[in-house]
Structures are given as structure tokens and as C-alpha cells.
Enzyme design. Structure first.
Site, short mmCIF file in Angstrom:
data_model
loop_
_atom_site.label_atom_id
_atom_site.label_comp_id
_atom_site.label_asym_id
_atom_site.label_seq_id
_atom_site.Cartn_x
_atom_site.Cartn_y
_atom_site.Cartn_z
N ALA A 80 -10.20 27.66 -4.95
CA ALA A 80 -9.71 26.41 -4.33
C ALA A 80 -10.76 25.31 -4.36
CB ALA A 80 -9.30 26.68 -2.88
N TYR A 84 -15.93 14.06 -9.36
CA TYR A 84 -15.50 15.46 -9.53
C TYR A 84 -16.68 16.31 -10.00
CZ TYR A 84 -13.49 19.66 -11.55
OH TYR A 84 -13.24 20.99 -11.87
N LYS A 133 -18.44 19.64 -8.07
CA LYS A 133 -18.59 20.99 -8.61
C LYS A 133 -20.05 21.45 -8.60
CE LYS A 133 -15.66 23.27 -9.63
NZ LYS A 133 -14.82 24.08 -8.68
#
Ligand SMILES: NC(=O)c1ccc[n+]([C@@H]2O[C@H](COP(=O)([O-])OP(=O)(O)OC[C@H]3O[C@@H](n4cnc5c(N)ncnc54)[C@H](OP(=O)(O)O)[C@@H]3O)[C@@H](O)[C@H]2O)c1
Length: 330
Positions: free
Chosen positions: A83, A162, A166
Site C-alpha cells: 500500500a 512520488y 518512495k
């Protein structure tokens, strides 16, 4: 007796394929989802379980709620943490992307620590976004291709939120694994394509292929990973006692948009599909570790692309336009 494992973000694109493979192997899968009542996002999971040897149980857990995963991980042999929000444009990148990724990963790792007696290993879905920025701004540390030795040190929040989410999430996972003595393995895929199982259609990967099928060329040259390989790598990483550290799952080279359009046009001659631009294909990634140590075979990119496109059409998730009559023929 069948073993119980947990998969976070169970309704997502990658998690659905992972759960499909776990169910085929007979595992009892505890899939965490934000809402069990959101049938459009999760109903396919119970359908999958009816046809396969394993079983599935849905448990609600939000990445941002502290302690939300504790009960879900009780009695689980492995935890697969997939997730994390995956989209590129965000009005508030810190709140929408970085916080759920990083606070969520901390939350998941702390829940594993509290269930340490049961959980043998946690496998985290990281990304090649954690080894390099979108623009490949830093040179690889070893040789001429990026490998597991590289960390993304160039992405910034305004430009590549993004990518920041990560790399920060993976770093947080390794810190907490060290702090609590947890066995962590991370999987780092490039841009994931490959067959779709559910009719859910909000994943970023779907948007890319849907655009191609509906006549808009995607004129950039990604390096791809096949969703089936990514899921298989998670399971191999969990079950192989010798697995450790980070594993890239990807092809070695980028793929030119002109190649992608030629594959799609060959597979779907009946549709009006755009021509992609010719771009240089460069060798960017060293994918030898996952093949050598975990025995994963990397699916050829053409198969990945064509199989994904075919499932989007079959499931009516993309509406390609039929070709008009050839000039001179009515
Ligand atoms: N697809 C790719 O190209 C790619 C490449 C490399 C790495 N990855 C990584 O693979 C993982 C899965 O991505 P995907 O492509 O499968 O995307 P996806 O289909 O959008 O799945 C993302 C999952 O994250 C869950 N999630 C997001 N915010 C959450 C929150 N606050 N609380 C609980 N769950 C939350 C979503 O839950 P809902 O179901 O409730 O929306 C969904 O299940 C991510 O970690 C992503 O970074 C993906």
C-alpha cells in the site's frame, strides 16, 4: 495447515496479482483495505478466492491511522506491504503522497515489530524511484547501469513528489528494521504493466495503457516490469530464507514508443492506434540480482505490453476506436 500472510493495500493493481498468486499457492491471505464497503475496489478479491485453493479475509486499515495494522498482522508468517499512493500530479504532495507512504510504512513496520513472534519476514514494495530520480540525474554508483547499490538522492518534493515518497518510505523501513531487529526484503520494480484481473480502473499503470488503446501515443520511453514477475518476486523473496536486501524487478532497457505502437498495431489491426515517436533505447538497469539469487525469469516486454492491452479490452476498461474504411473502399 495453510499459512496466513498479510497483504496491505489488497485491492490495488500489484496487490491483486500478488493475492492471486498467493491464493493459487494455498495461502490464507489477510488483505488490508481502506474500506470493506467499497465494492468497486475490493469485491474482486473474494471472487478470486472462490476459484483458488487459498482463502481471503478483508481487514480495514488506513496507512495514516496509528496501530491500524496491529490486529491484521497477528498470526501472519509474512507481511507484504504494497500500500502506498501511486499517482504523479498532487495538489498537496506532502499530504497526499509523502505522508501516507512514509508514515504508513512506519506504522506497518511498528505493527510488524509488535507481532514479531509471528512474522518471519516483511517484503516491501519499493520502486526504482528509490534508486534514481525521474530524470536519472545522478550517475550509477557501480558501472554504467543502476543497481541495488544506488539510492535516489536527487528528487525534490515540488518536482518529483512520488519519487520522494518512495525513497523516504524505503529508508524509513530499513531504519525501523534495524531498530527492531526485523527481517526486511524490498522489491524495486520499474513501471509495471501486465494483465489486469479486476475491473477496478484507477491505477496509474492502467491510465498509461488505456491512453495508448484510445489513440493517444505516450511519447516517453519507460523501462517496464511485468506485474506477474513483480508478484512472483515478492513470494520468492518471502519464501527463500537466503533472500536479503533489495531486488530490482525490471527489464534492462527502456522501450521506444515507436516499438510499443508497432506491437499494439500488430495485435489489434482493427483499431485506430497512434504511432509512437522513435526514441533511443538505452540500457539503464542491472536486473541480474533477482534472476541470479531468487531465480526469477523476466517476462519479455512485448508479452507484458500486449497481455495488458488485451485484458483492458476484454474487461471493457479501454474503448479503442475501430479503424475507418481504407481510402477508396466504402
Ligand atoms: N504500478 C507501478 O508502475 C509501480 C512501479 C513501482 C512500484 N510500485 C509500487 O507498487 C505499490 C502498489 O502500486 P499499484 O500500482 O498497485 O497502485 P494502486 O493500484 O493505486 O494501489 C495502491 C494501493 O495503496 C493503497 N493506499 C493508498 N493510500 C492509502 C492509505 N492512506 N491507506 C491505506 N491504503 C492506501 C490503495 O488503497 P485503496 O484500494 O483503498 O485505494 C491501493 O490499494 C505501491 O507501493 C507503488 O509505489 C508501483
Amino acid at each position: 495447515m495453510a499459512q496466513t500472510v498479510a497483504v496491505t493495500g489488497g485491492g490495488g493493481y500489484v496487490a491483486t496479482e500478488l493475492i492471486h498468486q498467493l491464493l493459487a499457492k494455498g495461502f490464507n491471505v489477510r488483505a488490508t483495505v481502506r474500506s470493506k464497503a467499497d465494492a468497486a475496489k475490493v469485491a474482486h478479491l473474494t471472487c478470486l478466492a472462490t476459484a483458488l485453493p487459498g482463502s481471503v479475509e478483508l481487514v480495514e486499515a488506513d496507512l495514516l491511522v496509528e496501530g491500524a495494522f496491529d490486529a491484521a498482522f497477528a498470526g501472519c508468517r509474512y507481511v507484504f506491504h504494497t500500500a502506498s499512493p501511486f499517482f504523479i500530479e498532487a495538489g498537496d504532495p506532502q499530504a497526499q503522497l509523502v505522508d501516507p507512504a512514509v508514515k504508513g510504512t512506519r506504522n506497518v513496520m511498528q505493527a510488524v515489530a509488535r507481532n514479531k513472534a509471528d512474522v518471519r519476514r516483511i517484503v516491501l514494495t519499493s520502486s526504482c524511484a528509490a534508486i534514481k530520480g525521474n530524470a536519472n540525474a545522478a550517475a550509477p554508483k557501480v558501472g554504467s547501469t543502476y543497481s541495488e547499490a544506488d539510492w535516489n538522492e536527487t528528487s525534490t518534493l515540488p518536482a518529483e513528489a512520488y519519487w520522494c515518497s518512495k525513497v523516504q518510505a524505503e529508508r524509513a523501513a530499513w531504519e525501523l528494521a534495524e531498530q527492531h531487529g526485523l527481517d526486511l526484503v524490498t522489491i524495486l520494480p520499474e513501471f509495471i504493466m501486465g494483465p489486469v484481473i479486476s475491473r477496478r480502473s484507477d491505477a496509474t499503470s492502467f491510465g498509461y495503457m488505456k491512453a495508448w488503446l484510445e489513440g493517444t501515443a505516450q511519447n516517453f520511453a519507460p523501462v517496464f516490469a511485468d506485474v506477474r514477475d513483480v508478484a512472483r518476486a515478492h513470494i520468492l523473496a518471502a519464501e527463500n530464507p537466503a533472500a536479503s536486501g533489495r531486488y530490482i524487478v525490471a527489464t534492462t532497457h527502456s522501450t521506444s514508443p515507436s516499438t510499443i505502437s508497432s506491437w499494439l498495431q500488430e495485435r489489434f489491426p482493427e483499431y485506430a492506434l497512434a504511432d509512437g515517436e522513435e526514441m533511443e533505447c538505452t540500457e539503464i538497469i542491472n536486473n541480474s540480482r533477482v534472476q541470479g539469487e531468487l531465480g526469477l525469469s523476466i517476462t519479455p516486454v512485448k508479452e507484458t505490453i500486449v497481455d495488458m492491452a488485451a485484458t483492458l479490452v476484454q474487461l471493457d476498461l479501454a474503448q479503442p476506436k475501430p479503424k475507418g474504411p481504407e481510402p477508396g473502399k466504402q
